[in-house]
Design a protein around this motif. Structure first.
Motif, PDB file in Angstrom:
ATOM      1  N   GLY A 192      38.451  56.014  -0.383  1.00 29.17           N
ATOM      2  CA  GLY A 192      39.036  54.686  -0.249  1.00 29.17           C
ATOM      3  C   GLY A 192      40.104  54.636   0.816  1.00 29.17           C
ATOM      4  O   GLY A 192      40.128  55.435   1.756  1.00 29.17           O
ATOM      5  N   GLY A 193      41.000  53.679   0.659  1.00 31.90           N
ATOM      6  CA  GLY A 193      42.069  53.486   1.626  1.00 31.90           C
ATOM      7  C   GLY A 193      43.419  53.420   0.948  1.00 31.90           C
ATOM      8  O   GLY A 193      43.526  53.078  -0.226  1.00 31.90           O
ATOM      9  N   GLY A 194      44.439  53.750   1.713  1.00 32.60           N
ATOM     10  CA  GLY A 194      45.784  53.714   1.165  1.00 32.60           C
ATOM     11  C   GLY A 194      46.831  53.717   2.252  1.00 32.60           C
ATOM     12  O   GLY A 194      46.529  53.799   3.442  1.00 32.60           O
ATOM     13  N   ILE A 195      48.064  53.619   1.809  1.00 35.20           N
ATOM     14  CA  ILE A 195      49.216  53.675   2.707  1.00 35.20           C
ATOM     15  C   ILE A 195      49.930  54.989   2.440  1.00 35.20           C
ATOM     16  O   ILE A 195      50.240  55.311   1.291  1.00 35.20           O
ATOM     17  N   GLN A 196      50.182  55.726   3.497  1.00 34.88           N
ATOM     18  CA  GLN A 196      50.930  56.970   3.361  1.00 34.88           C
ATOM     19  C   GLN A 196      52.166  56.859   4.233  1.00 34.88           C
ATOM     20  O   GLN A 196      52.104  56.365   5.361  1.00 34.88           O
ATOM     21  N   GLN A 197      53.279  57.306   3.684  1.00 35.21           N
ATOM     22  CA  GLN A 197      54.514  57.321   4.470  1.00 35.21           C
ATOM     23  C   GLN A 197      55.411  58.442   3.987  1.00 35.21           C
ATOM     24  O   GLN A 197      55.319  58.883   2.854  1.00 35.21           O
ATOM     25  N   GLY A 198      56.252  58.891   4.898  1.00 33.53           N
ATOM     26  CA  GLY A 198      57.182  59.958   4.561  1.00 33.53           C
ATOM     27  C   GLY A 198      57.151  61.054   5.606  1.00 33.53           C
ATOM     28  O   GLY A 198      56.681  60.860   6.726  1.00 33.53           O
ATOM     29  N   TRP A 199      57.643  62.205   5.216  1.00 36.15           N
ATOM     30  CA  TRP A 199      57.754  63.327   6.133  1.00 36.15           C
ATOM     31  C   TRP A 199      57.634  64.641   5.372  1.00 36.15           C
ATOM     32  O   TRP A 199      57.800  64.691   4.154  1.00 36.15           O
ATOM     33  N   THR A 229      54.894  59.633   0.094  1.00 31.75           N
ATOM     34  CA  THR A 229      54.247  58.793  -0.915  1.00 31.75           C
ATOM     35  C   THR A 229      52.869  58.388  -0.409  1.00 31.75           C
ATOM     36  O   THR A 229      52.627  58.320   0.800  1.00 31.75           O
ATOM     37  N   ARG A 230      52.011  58.129  -1.371  1.00 34.25           N
ATOM     38  CA  ARG A 230      50.693  57.567  -1.093  1.00 34.25           C
ATOM     39  C   ARG A 230      50.462  56.445  -2.082  1.00 34.25           C
ATOM     40  O   ARG A 230      50.652  56.633  -3.287  1.00 34.25           O
ATOM     41  N   GLU A 231      50.066  55.286  -1.580  1.00 30.91           N
ATOM     42  CA  GLU A 231      49.755  54.140  -2.434  1.00 30.91           C
ATOM     43  C   GLU A 231      48.345  53.671  -2.136  1.00 30.91           C
ATOM     44  O   GLU A 231      47.979  53.477  -0.983  1.00 30.91           O
ATOM     45  N   ARG A 232      47.581  53.478  -3.182  1.00 31.09           N
ATOM     46  CA  ARG A 232      46.194  53.045  -3.058  1.00 31.09           C
ATOM     47  C   ARG A 232      46.134  51.576  -2.644  1.00 31.09           C
ATOM     48  O   ARG A 232      46.842  50.734  -3.182  1.00 31.09           O
ATOM     49  N   ILE A 233      45.241  51.272  -1.704  1.00 31.20           N
ATOM     50  CA  ILE A 233      44.923  49.894  -1.349  1.00 31.20           C
ATOM     51  C   ILE A 233      43.587  49.515  -1.978  1.00 31.20           C
ATOM     52  O   ILE A 233      43.448  48.464  -2.578  1.00 31.20           O
ATOM     53  N   ARG A 267      44.314  58.250  -5.451  1.00 31.52           N
ATOM     54  CA  ARG A 267      45.392  58.421  -6.429  1.00 31.52           C
ATOM     55  C   ARG A 267      46.755  58.217  -5.757  1.00 31.52           C
ATOM     56  O   ARG A 267      47.023  58.765  -4.698  1.00 31.52           O
ATOM     57  N   ASN A 268      47.607  57.448  -6.416  1.00 28.13           N
ATOM     58  CA  ASN A 268      48.981  57.268  -5.958  1.00 28.13           C
ATOM     59  C   ASN A 268      49.787  58.519  -6.282  1.00 28.13           C
ATOM     60  O   ASN A 268      49.562  59.162  -7.309  1.00 28.13           O
ATOM     61  N   TYR A 269      50.739  58.835  -5.419  1.00 27.75           N
ATOM     62  CA  TYR A 269      51.673  59.909  -5.738  1.00 27.75           C
ATOM     63  C   TYR A 269      52.935  59.783  -4.897  1.00 27.75           C
ATOM     64  O   TYR A 269      52.959  59.120  -3.869  1.00 27.75           O
ATOM     65  N   TRP A 270      53.958  60.429  -5.386  1.00 29.78           N
ATOM     66  CA  TRP A 270      55.185  60.635  -4.633  1.00 29.78           C
ATOM     67  C   TRP A 270      55.525  62.103  -4.794  1.00 29.78           C
ATOM     68  O   TRP A 270      55.671  62.594  -5.921  1.00 29.78           O
ATOM     69  N   GLU A 271      55.621  62.818  -3.708  1.00 30.27           N
ATOM     70  CA  GLU A 271      55.928  64.240  -3.743  1.00 30.27           C
ATOM     71  C   GLU A 271      57.220  64.482  -2.983  1.00 30.27           C
ATOM     72  O   GLU A 271      57.324  64.159  -1.794  1.00 30.27           O
TER      73      GLU A 271
END
Length: 189
Positions: free
Chosen positions: A89-96, A109-113, A118-122
């Protein structure tokens, strides 16, 4: 043909032994009907291909999360995933993140569109641990044991191989599913 038949009989006997030891029962009709589809799906599980577009830069070479050299930074990167544990699928990823061999830091973080992402924050500092819930073999969003390369600027791509999935694929020819992820009739209901 005779050898193939003997191997299949031995594999069935081994699988029956495994199920008997676990106290379960096997629906052999279901396993035989879904044998080819499960081998195809297991083959696709062995690799990942992800591509993202946005204000980002990445360069990374990974031989497990423990042996990882590189880093990335991105602000709202729109990504298409064919990823670990059947995330499509697709999602938004941001961070470093950055890592030098076994020590690093991360805040991503990854958020599902859409799809099955799967969403996550690491967020961590130090050494990544395989017992972290994000690396769970069946439900984790990431693979601790992957071998991967990622590179890009504004368009970032990642290609990964998953050795645990490869083992699951090979053992599947003998009706053994240690990841417990083979399709069943219940998945189609």
């Amino acid at each position: 043909m005779k050898k193939f038949f003997c191997v299949m009989v031995l594999a069935c006997m081994a699988a029956c032994g495994v199920c008997a030891a676990e106290g379960g029962s096997v629906n052999w009709g279901e396993r035989l009907i879904l044998y080819i589809p499960n081998r195809i799906v297991d083959a696709f599980d062995c690799f990942s291909v992800n591509i993202g577009v946005g204000p980002a830069i990445c360069a990374n070479l990974m031989a497990t999360r423990f042996v990882n050299v590189g880093g990335a930074w991105g602000d709202v990167t729109y990504t298409l995933y064919k990823d670990y544990n059947r995330q499509y699928g697709g999602g938004i990823q941001q961070g470093w993140y950055w890592q030098m061999i076994c020590i690093g830091e991360e805040n991503q973080t990854r958020e599902r569109i859409f799809g099955w992402v799967r969403n996550y924050w690491e967020a961590f500092s130090g050494v990544p641990r395989p017992d972290d819930r994000i690396y769970l073999p069946r439900d984790g969003a990431r693979d601790y044991w992957q071998f991967s390369v990622s590179v890009g600027a504004l368009i970032c791509g990642e290609v990964a191989l998953h050795p645990v999935e490869g083992l699951d694929f090979l053992l599947g020819f003998f009706f053994l599913d240690f990841k417990n992820d083979d399709l069943t009739f219940a998945d189609f209901q």
